[in-house]
Design an enzyme around this catalytic site. Structure first.
Site, PDB file in Angstrom:
ATOM      1  N   GLU A  36      47.339 -63.192  28.261  1.00 47.82           N
ATOM      2  CA  GLU A  36      47.951 -64.372  28.472  1.00 47.82           C
ATOM      3  C   GLU A  36      49.568 -64.477  28.194  1.00 47.82           C
ATOM      4  OE1 GLU A  36      47.755 -68.916  28.079  1.00 47.82           O
ATOM      5  OE2 GLU A  36      47.943 -68.599  26.232  1.00 47.82           O
ATOM      6  N   CYS A 110      42.091 -71.775  26.810  1.00 45.06           N
ATOM      7  CA  CYS A 110      42.910 -71.726  25.029  1.00 45.06           C
ATOM      8  C   CYS A 110      42.508 -72.984  23.982  1.00 45.06           C
ATOM      9  CB  CYS A 110      43.878 -70.913  25.127  1.00 45.06           C
ATOM     10  SG  CYS A 110      44.680 -70.608  23.631  1.00 45.06           S
ATOM     11  N   LYS A 149      39.102 -68.145  33.985  1.00 46.88           N
ATOM     12  CA  LYS A 149      38.262 -67.858  32.507  1.00 46.88           C
ATOM     13  C   LYS A 149      38.228 -69.233  32.284  1.00 46.88           C
ATOM     14  CE  LYS A 149      38.230 -65.658  28.198  1.00 46.88           C
ATOM     15  NZ  LYS A 149      38.592 -66.383  27.398  1.00 46.88           N
TER      16      LYS A 149
HETATM   17  N1  FMN Z   1      41.586 -65.801  25.746  1.00 40.44           N
HETATM   18  C1  FMN Z   1      42.066 -66.338  26.454  1.00 40.44           C
HETATM   19  O1  FMN Z   1      42.098 -66.502  27.907  1.00 40.44           O
HETATM   20  N2  FMN Z   1      43.384 -65.726  26.753  1.00 40.44           N
HETATM   21  C2  FMN Z   1      44.104 -64.709  25.535  1.00 40.44           C
HETATM   22  O2  FMN Z   1      45.266 -64.526  25.291  1.00 40.44           O
HETATM   23  C3  FMN Z   1      43.036 -64.427  24.420  1.00 40.44           C
HETATM   24  N3  FMN Z   1      43.778 -64.192  23.414  1.00 40.44           N
HETATM   25  C4  FMN Z   1      43.126 -63.827  22.144  1.00 40.44           C
HETATM   26  C5  FMN Z   1      43.225 -63.163  21.208  1.00 40.44           C
HETATM   27  C6  FMN Z   1      42.502 -62.612  20.316  1.00 40.44           C
HETATM   28  C7  FMN Z   1      43.029 -62.348  19.244  1.00 40.44           C
HETATM   29  C8  FMN Z   1      40.722 -62.853  20.001  1.00 40.44           C
HETATM   30  C9  FMN Z   1      40.323 -62.487  19.251  1.00 40.44           C
HETATM   31  C10 FMN Z   1      40.493 -64.161  21.215  1.00 40.44           C
HETATM   32  C11 FMN Z   1      41.230 -64.302  22.590  1.00 40.44           C
HETATM   33  N4  FMN Z   1      41.516 -64.835  23.200  1.00 40.44           N
HETATM   34  C12 FMN Z   1      41.619 -65.241  25.045  1.00 40.44           C
HETATM   35  C13 FMN Z   1      39.660 -65.352  23.308  1.00 40.44           C
HETATM   36  C14 FMN Z   1      38.784 -64.117  24.248  1.00 40.44           C
HETATM   37  O3  FMN Z   1      39.734 -63.527  25.083  1.00 40.44           O
HETATM   38  C15 FMN Z   1      37.323 -64.352  24.212  1.00 40.44           C
HETATM   39  O4  FMN Z   1      36.977 -65.255  24.937  1.00 40.44           O
HETATM   40  C16 FMN Z   1      36.840 -64.633  22.828  1.00 40.44           C
HETATM   41  O5  FMN Z   1      37.883 -64.332  21.866  1.00 40.44           O
HETATM   42  C17 FMN Z   1      35.403 -64.502  22.963  1.00 40.44           C
HETATM   43  O6  FMN Z   1      34.925 -63.202  22.986  1.00 40.44           O
HETATM   44  P1  FMN Z   1      34.260 -62.223  21.509  1.00 40.44           P
HETATM   45  O7  FMN Z   1      33.247 -62.826  20.935  1.00 40.44           O
HETATM   46  O8  FMN Z   1      33.775 -60.755  22.616  1.00 40.44           O
HETATM   47  O9  FMN Z   1      35.297 -61.898  20.632  1.00 40.44           O
END
Ligand code: FMN
Length: 325
Positions: A36, A110, A149
């Site tokens: 992001e 977020c 999202k």
């Molecule tokens: N979600 C966003 O929409 N934008 C981001 O920049 C963002 N940064 C993230 C950074 C990290 C290190 C992690 C772990 C997650 C981040 N998320 C962000 C959320 C993820 O995109 C995702 O929605 C969330 O981790 C759930 O997916 P998972 O269960 O596969 O981890």
């Protein structure tokens, strides 16, 4: 841009920079989100072709600060994710980058305080008029696809209602992270509530949450009815999660990440952060490798730590000729 049947690398701050996106794509990700980037930051940037590295940079004017780096190879699969609370500023930021990426996505999930306090991320979820304003402004004025999202709302009914309103803005797809704003990452993702959104919409829904192995792609698809799946932590810990042949050893993935960071001259803070996250998952930062990453001040230090000095030297001696093709 086709959003059906895709394996998607999720947006991840300080992780989803160019080397990591290319790594995920090499293992099988069809669509790769960048980290992001806040609109305030992007509107201060100018586009610069970086012939030295063979990429396109968006650099904060008057500085050497690269805010977003991309390359021709990922042009048709990279999604630029924007953090915003204002339609006009979002559009100004998106217009700077939209010709170099496959689509623009708006982060509406977020839960971090810096996002919420700026009215961005999950703060948008209870402002449907503002969501409408931002998405329709982007849709009307950009020629590339626009997506967003979200997270789940308090009840499945509320989520479905919001998703329907979002669909009406004309977005090309909707990514749904199957957790609520107050949920912790360790809380299980609610695939059944993603399923409710999938059945209510006709645009593609990208299901997100708790995919850690290749087999989980089939499981989340079956549970939600979504044809596309987005992975964050599963990819961070081992980017070969996208590979139908099964995961390769994480040490190998990490080495490839180090080499790509060198090749694309990645921001050192981002490289260190990503390596630390990988190491913490499998081992611990108190061991010599972790300490070495923490101490590293630049990519030359990282190259030395991982025994890639010769590669580092080779890349830096052959910049113009070998890269960017
Ligand atoms: N979600 C966003 O929409 N934008 C981001 O920049 C963002 N940064 C993230 C950074 C990290 C290190 C992690 C772990 C997650 C981040 N998320 C962000 C959320 C993820 O995109 C995702 O929605 C969330 O981790 C759930 O997916 P998972 O269960 O596969 O981890």
């Amino acid at each position: 841009m086709d959003y059906q049947n895709k394996l998607v690398l999720a947006p991840m701050v300080r992780v989803g920079t160019l080397p990591f996106r290319l790594l995920a794509a090499e293992y099988g990700a069809d669509i790769t989100y960048g980290e992001e980037i806040i609109d305030h930051k992007m509107v201060k940037c100018e586009r610069k072709v970086n012939e030295y590295i063979g990429c396109t940079d968006f650099v904060e004017k008057g500085t050497e600060n690269v805010v977003f780096r991309t390359c021709y190879e990922e042009r048709n699969r990279v999604i630029f994710q924007i953090g915003t609370s204002d339609a006009v500023r979002a559009l100004t930021a998106a217009q700077i980058v939209c010709k170099d990426v496959a689509a623009i996505d708006v982060n509406m999930g977020c839960p971090k305080s810096f996002s919420i306090s700026g009215g961005m991320g999950a703060a948008l979820l209870n402002k449907p008029e503002l969501i409408h304003d931002i998405l329709t402004t982007l849709k009307r004025n950009l020629s590339c696809p626009v997506t967003c999202k979200i997270r789940l709302l308090k009840s499945s009914q509320d989520t479905v209602e919001l998703a329907r309103r979002i669909e009406k803005t004309g977005v090309s797809a909707l990514a749904v992270h199957g957790r609520k704003v107050a949920d912790r990452p360790r809380d299980p993702a609610k695939w059944s509530e993603i399923a409710d959104v999938v059945s209510a919409l006709s645009i593609p829904v990208i299901a997100n949450g708790d995919v850690f192995d290749y087999g989980d792609f089939a499981r989340i698809k079956a549970a939600t009815g979504a044809s596309s799946v987005m992975v964050a932590r599963g990819a961070l810990w081992n980017a070969s999660v996208f590979s139908p042949e099964g995961k390769v050893h994480w040490e190998e993935v990490k080495r490839e990440y180090v080499r790509k960071s060198i090749l694309w001259d990645n921001d050192i803070k981002s490289t260190k952060h990503t390596l630390k996250e990988m190491i913490m998952h499998y081992s611990c930062l108190e061991l010599p490798e972790g300490k070495g990453v923490i101490k590293s001040e630049n990519l030359a230090d990282i190259a030395k730590l991982y025994g890639e000095e010769r590669y580092y030297q080779f890349v830096n001696e052959n910049r113009f000729s070998s890269n960017g093709s």
